[in-house]
Design an enzyme around this catalytic site. Structure first.
Site, PDB file in Angstrom:
ATOM      1  N   ASP A 222       0.728  -1.211  -0.027  1.00 53.56           N
ATOM      2  CA  ASP A 222       0.119   0.184  -0.024  1.00 53.56           C
ATOM      3  C   ASP A 222       0.816   1.180   0.011  1.00 53.56           C
ATOM      4  OD1 ASP A 222      -2.657   1.263   0.553  1.00 53.56           O
ATOM      5  OD2 ASP A 222      -1.849   1.990   2.361  1.00 53.56           O
ATOM      6  N   GLU A 259       1.491  -0.597  -4.966  1.00 58.81           N
ATOM      7  CA  GLU A 259       0.776   0.318  -5.584  1.00 58.81           C
ATOM      8  C   GLU A 259       1.476   1.759  -5.670  1.00 58.81           C
ATOM      9  OE1 GLU A 259      -3.444   2.724  -3.656  1.00 58.81           O
ATOM     10  OE2 GLU A 259      -1.718   2.339  -2.497  1.00 58.81           O
TER      11      GLU A 259
END
Ligand SMILES: [Ca+2]
Ligand SMILES: [Ca+2]
Length: 512
Positions: A222, A259
């Site tokens: 993330d 990401e």
């Protein structure tokens, strides 16, 4: 004599420098296996399947529905965060080495891993290393003045501009006592960790090891771009190299997908650390092409993107997708099953590891705010066993109420379309591993070639509301005479032999 000493010193410096370079290179790109051949199903656990009747999706629910997941033909799942957290989404973690009680126990998790593996399905965990929850014991200790934990976070000093914006353009500096200001990229309750502190880097590596020891197969990282903010982009890439080298030393085929929500040029260096990065820009281009009916140079643009990646790391593996838990659902944006099928064929035919967002396969709708793109998965038209109810369903109820229950029975449903196409992809070496070769027939279709060991597939998707025709001659000149998937009608226009493809349908041809 003096000359000799100088020569000696010079040799020594050269030696130190070259050894340094050697280690530097080791650090940068450790050898690794190319990790393509996956199709990944993304699961927002809270919304998926409730095994114990409290209305909240849980890990036993995922285990119970492995048969469904397997029926899709995918060979991996990515679970959105499953750690203890005060929020519904879980991106503010309070304990990185435990399971959110609402989702079950560590034993449930171990059971899920075992059962998934028995079914040939890899498990990828969401990993949230940029920030903790403000309720994490580290941050609570830091607020109480514990020096060790204070240094786990980023604090202002006398030169700090407290009005500074974070990497995503939000207020960056926050305070709990009106005196001490801490840095938070996304939200005041998610303070950023201080990666200049070796102890933090060590903690994060230990957390990764903890989950690898549980048997997981990979990490979805993330907010990977935000570890060190903007100006320290290079440090961020270097940290991920350090992390990747460490986790690969434990499990050499661990799959890491990052990401990194930025331009292709900014993403590319991350492939020196990660196996894959999500292709956010490509997702927009595909949806735009199907929405407008113009594919304007789609395949050369994809090739350009891949060339940018390749320049940084030869064995990059793209991660194409349409939407995820942060983006409006594709069915809301395309608003027709036929268009959704066309978009699906495009991204499920591209190189790399495609990611499917749960609910996409049955055409669930949803617009932001975030909660509404993460609605309970629709197993049934109305309701039934396992249906999650943690929030009211707004976009997939009443008149528009897609469900597994109904689509299972309908061979033309979106669900069965996904199943069929995923199986086709994973049973075909060219579709699984092939490179892309641009082949732009005209802007009314999305078309490109995949090539693997001399074998080729030509994918042509009609992105128009009307029939389109393609000269057979043009295709056979390039070696494509045989349709192996999809359908077209043979027609003759002005004496010319053509394939006619219906609106939003597709054909795939082989050169053999
Ligand atoms: Ca439950
Ligand atoms: Ca950060």
């Amino acid at each position: 004599m003096k000359r000799r000493i100088w020569l000696f010193i010079l040799t020594l410096i050269t030696l130190i420098f070259s050894v340094g370079c050697f280690f530097d290179k080791e650090q940068t790109i450790a050898p690794r296996k190319k990790q393509d051949g996956l199709v990944v199903y993304q699961i927002f656990v809270r919304s998926f399947y409730d095994s114990d009747g409290d209305g909240i999706g849980d890990l036993n629910g995922v285990t119970k529905k492995l048969d469904y997941i397997k029926s899709l033909g995918v060979n991996a799942i990515w679970l959105n965060p499953i750690y203890p957290s005060p929020s519904y989404h879980g991106y503010d973690v309070t304990d990185y080495k435990d399971i959110n009680k609402e989702f079950g126990t560590m034993q449930d998790f171990e059971n899920l891993i075992n059962k998934a593996h028995e079914n040939g399905i890899k498990v990828i965990l969401d990993f949230v290393p940029n920030h903790t929850s403000s309720k994490h014991p580290w941050f609570e200790k830091a607020l109480k003045g514990d020096r060790k934990y204070k240094n786990y976070y980023i604090w202002s000093n006398k030169d700090t501009n407290l009005k500074e914006l974070s990497g995503i353009g939000q207020k960056a500096w926050h305070t709990k006592d009106g005196q001490n200001y801490y840095y938070a990229t996304f939200w005041s309750e998610m303070p950023d960790l201080n990666y200049d502190n070796k102890k933090v880097r060590k903690e994060i590596k230990e957390i990764a090891k903890f989950w690898l020891d549980k048997g997981i197969d990979g990490f979805r990282i993330d907010a990977a771009l935000h570890v060190y903010e903007g100006k320290r982009y290079k440090d961020t890439v270097a940290w991920w190299q350090e992390f990747a080298n460490y986790v690969r030393s434990i499990k050499n085929d661990v799959y890491i997908v990052g990401e990194v929500w930025d331009s292709e040029g900014k993403i590319a260096p991350f492939f020196t650390a990660f196996d894959s990065c999500f292709n956010f820009n490509l997702a927009e281009k595909i949806i735009e092409a199907v929405n407008t009916g113009f594919s304007t140079k789609l395949s050369p643009r994809i090739k350009n993107c891949y060339d940018t990646y390749k320049a940084e790391y030869k064995d990059y593996v793209d991660a194409p997708f349409l939407t995820n838990h942060d983006i409006d659902r594709v069915m809301s944006r395309l608003d027709s099953v036929e268009k959704n099928k066309a978009a699906a064929v495009i991204y499920l035919s591209l190189p790399g590891n495609p990611f499917i967002y749960y609910g996409e396969e049955i055409g669930m709708k949803g617009y932001k705010p975030d909660e509404e793109i993460r609605e309970p998965f629709k197993w049934y038209r109305v309701s039934g066993e396992g249906q999650t109810k943690w929030e009211m369903i707004k976009h997939n109820v009443g008149e528009y109420s897609p469900s597994v229950e109904e689509q299972d029975k309908d061979e033309n449903s979106l669900l069965n379309f996904y199943r069929d196409f995923i199986k086709f992809r994973l049973n075909d070496e060219v579709m699984k591993h092939g490179d892309i070769v641009p082949f732009d027939i005209n802007p009314l279709v999305a078309s490109f070639i995949r090539e693997y060991n001399g074998e080729k597939r030509l994918i042509i998707v009609n992105i128009r509301e009307e029939n389109i025709t393609i000269d057979k001659d043009l295709l056979s000149k390039n070696g494509f005479e045989k349709i192996i998937k999809g359908k077209a009608e043979d027609v003759v226009e002005n004496g010319i032999q053509k394939y006619q493809i219906k609106p939003y349908e597709y054909i795939i041809l082989s050169n053999k």
